[in-house]
Design a protein around this motif. Structure first.
Motif, PDB file in Angstrom:
ATOM      1  N   TRP A  74     -45.754  33.159   0.951  1.00 28.33           N
ATOM      2  CA  TRP A  74     -45.318  33.324   2.342  1.00 28.33           C
ATOM      3  C   TRP A  74     -46.279  34.286   3.027  1.00 28.33           C
ATOM      4  O   TRP A  74     -46.640  35.332   2.455  1.00 28.33           O
ATOM      5  CB  TRP A  74     -43.905  33.888   2.407  1.00 28.33           C
ATOM      6  CG  TRP A  74     -42.827  32.915   2.081  1.00 28.33           C
ATOM      7  CD1 TRP A  74     -42.229  32.727   0.865  1.00 28.33           C
ATOM      8  CD2 TRP A  74     -42.187  32.003   2.970  1.00 28.33           C
ATOM      9  NE1 TRP A  74     -41.276  31.747   0.948  1.00 28.33           N
ATOM     10  CE2 TRP A  74     -41.221  31.289   2.238  1.00 28.33           C
ATOM     11  CE3 TRP A  74     -42.329  31.708   4.332  1.00 28.33           C
ATOM     12  CZ2 TRP A  74     -40.409  30.310   2.801  1.00 28.33           C
ATOM     13  CZ3 TRP A  74     -41.535  30.742   4.892  1.00 28.33           C
ATOM     14  CH2 TRP A  74     -40.574  30.045   4.132  1.00 28.33           C
ATOM     15  N   ILE A 113     -38.761  36.729  -3.089  1.00 25.26           N
ATOM     16  CA  ILE A 113     -39.183  35.334  -3.112  1.00 25.26           C
ATOM     17  C   ILE A 113     -38.634  34.668  -4.361  1.00 25.26           C
ATOM     18  O   ILE A 113     -38.568  35.279  -5.433  1.00 25.26           O
ATOM     19  CB  ILE A 113     -40.725  35.217  -3.058  1.00 25.26           C
ATOM     20  CG1 ILE A 113     -41.157  33.766  -2.863  1.00 25.26           C
ATOM     21  CG2 ILE A 113     -41.373  35.843  -4.275  1.00 25.26           C
ATOM     22  CD1 ILE A 113     -42.656  33.609  -2.563  1.00 25.26           C
ATOM     23  N   CYS A 153     -45.185  29.142   5.081  1.00 22.91           N
ATOM     24  CA  CYS A 153     -45.140  28.823   3.664  1.00 22.91           C
ATOM     25  C   CYS A 153     -46.464  28.153   3.290  1.00 22.91           C
ATOM     26  O   CYS A 153     -47.032  27.393   4.095  1.00 22.91           O
ATOM     27  CB  CYS A 153     -43.973  27.861   3.436  1.00 22.91           C
ATOM     28  SG  CYS A 153     -43.867  27.109   1.824  1.00 22.91           S
ATOM     29  N   MET A 210     -46.726  29.386  -4.884  1.00 22.88           N
ATOM     30  CA  MET A 210     -46.305  29.344  -3.488  1.00 22.88           C
ATOM     31  C   MET A 210     -46.353  30.733  -2.871  1.00 22.88           C
ATOM     32  O   MET A 210     -46.102  31.743  -3.551  1.00 22.88           O
ATOM     33  CB  MET A 210     -44.875  28.803  -3.402  1.00 22.88           C
ATOM     34  CG  MET A 210     -44.698  27.408  -3.967  1.00 22.88           C
ATOM     35  SD  MET A 210     -45.647  26.175  -3.078  1.00 22.88           S
ATOM     36  CE  MET A 210     -44.864  26.251  -1.460  1.00 22.88           C
ATOM     37  N   ARG A 267     -37.962  30.422  -6.212  1.00 23.05           N
ATOM     38  CA  ARG A 267     -38.247  28.997  -6.091  1.00 23.05           C
ATOM     39  C   ARG A 267     -37.311  28.199  -6.977  1.00 23.05           C
ATOM     40  O   ARG A 267     -36.809  28.703  -7.986  1.00 23.05           O
ATOM     41  CB  ARG A 267     -39.702  28.689  -6.442  1.00 23.05           C
ATOM     42  CG  ARG A 267     -40.082  28.902  -7.886  1.00 23.05           C
ATOM     43  CD  ARG A 267     -41.594  28.729  -8.084  1.00 23.05           C
ATOM     44  NE  ARG A 267     -42.039  27.369  -7.826  1.00 23.05           N
ATOM     45  CZ  ARG A 267     -43.310  27.039  -7.567  1.00 23.05           C
ATOM     46  NH1 ARG A 267     -44.247  27.984  -7.518  1.00 23.05           N
ATOM     47  NH2 ARG A 267     -43.637  25.781  -7.352  1.00 23.05           N
ATOM     48  N   CYS A 285     -38.511  26.814   2.401  1.00 19.81           N
ATOM     49  CA  CYS A 285     -39.668  25.929   2.545  1.00 19.81           C
ATOM     50  C   CYS A 285     -39.449  24.751   1.614  1.00 19.81           C
ATOM     51  O   CYS A 285     -39.289  24.936   0.401  1.00 19.81           O
ATOM     52  CB  CYS A 285     -40.941  26.674   2.187  1.00 19.81           C
ATOM     53  SG  CYS A 285     -42.432  25.648   2.149  1.00 19.81           S
ATOM     54  N   GLU A 334     -40.966  24.623   6.820  1.00 18.62           N
ATOM     55  CA  GLU A 334     -40.183  25.854   6.800  1.00 18.62           C
ATOM     56  C   GLU A 334     -38.932  25.719   7.671  1.00 18.62           C
ATOM     57  O   GLU A 334     -38.922  24.950   8.646  1.00 18.62           O
ATOM     58  CB  GLU A 334     -40.994  27.042   7.318  1.00 18.62           C
ATOM     59  CG  GLU A 334     -42.283  27.323   6.572  1.00 18.62           C
ATOM     60  CD  GLU A 334     -43.479  26.669   7.207  1.00 18.62           C
ATOM     61  OE1 GLU A 334     -44.608  27.139   6.983  1.00 18.62           O
ATOM     62  OE2 GLU A 334     -43.295  25.664   7.925  1.00 18.62           O
ATOM     63  N   LEU A 388     -45.338  20.763   3.685  1.00 18.73           N
ATOM     64  CA  LEU A 388     -44.444  21.915   3.613  1.00 18.73           C
ATOM     65  C   LEU A 388     -43.726  22.076   4.939  1.00 18.73           C
ATOM     66  O   LEU A 388     -44.365  22.036   6.004  1.00 18.73           O
ATOM     67  CB  LEU A 388     -45.235  23.190   3.302  1.00 18.73           C
ATOM     68  CG  LEU A 388     -46.060  23.172   2.011  1.00 18.73           C
ATOM     69  CD1 LEU A 388     -46.938  24.415   1.923  1.00 18.73           C
ATOM     70  CD2 LEU A 388     -45.158  23.066   0.792  1.00 18.73           C
TER      71      LEU A 388
END
Length: 124
Positions: free
Chosen positions: A36, A70, A96, A34, A72, A22, A6, A4
């Motif tokens: 944070w 958030i 992340c 996932m 994705r 990320c 960031e 990962l």
């Protein structure tokens, strides 16, 4: 093994916004929820936000609800944290993380993989 990385941290004035990203590699991204987290100097690593493997469920720390979002993109293997109305107390290293768990996503000990972090500094 999932890696990962960031990006997107930096220095911003109070009231400003930042978008952290990320990028994941080395595994099947859609298999992982996932999260944070953030860690200020001398403090523990605290939960910020999390998102389920599908993106269908999101979770936020009570203190940050309404200021962070958030999201994705499983096609691009990325997770993003949009932060608005930043305050000096938001200054921290933001991490992340990925987990195979589907619940308890606010528990840092349940995460299997971590990035190196990106510094966010909010000036007053």
């Amino acid at each position: 093994q999932v890696q990962l990385v960031e990006s997107g941290g930096g220095l911003v004035q109070a009231g400003g916004s930042l978008r952290l990203s990320c990028a994941a590699s080395g595994g099947t991204f859609s298999n992982y929820a996932m999260g944070w987290f953030r860690q200020a100097p001398g403090k523990e690593r605290d939960f910020v936000a999390a998102i389920s493997w599908s993106g269908g469920s999101t979770y936020y720390a009570d203190s940050l609800k309404g200021r962070v979002t958030i999201s994705r993109d499983n096609a691009k293997n990325t997770v993003t944290l949009q932060m608005n109305s930043l305050k000096p107390e938001d200054t921290a290293v933001y991490y992340c993380a990925a987990t195979v768990r589907a619940y308890g996503l606010d528990k840092r000990y349940d995460y299997n993989y971590w990035g190196q972090g990106t510094q966010v500094t909010v000036s007053s």
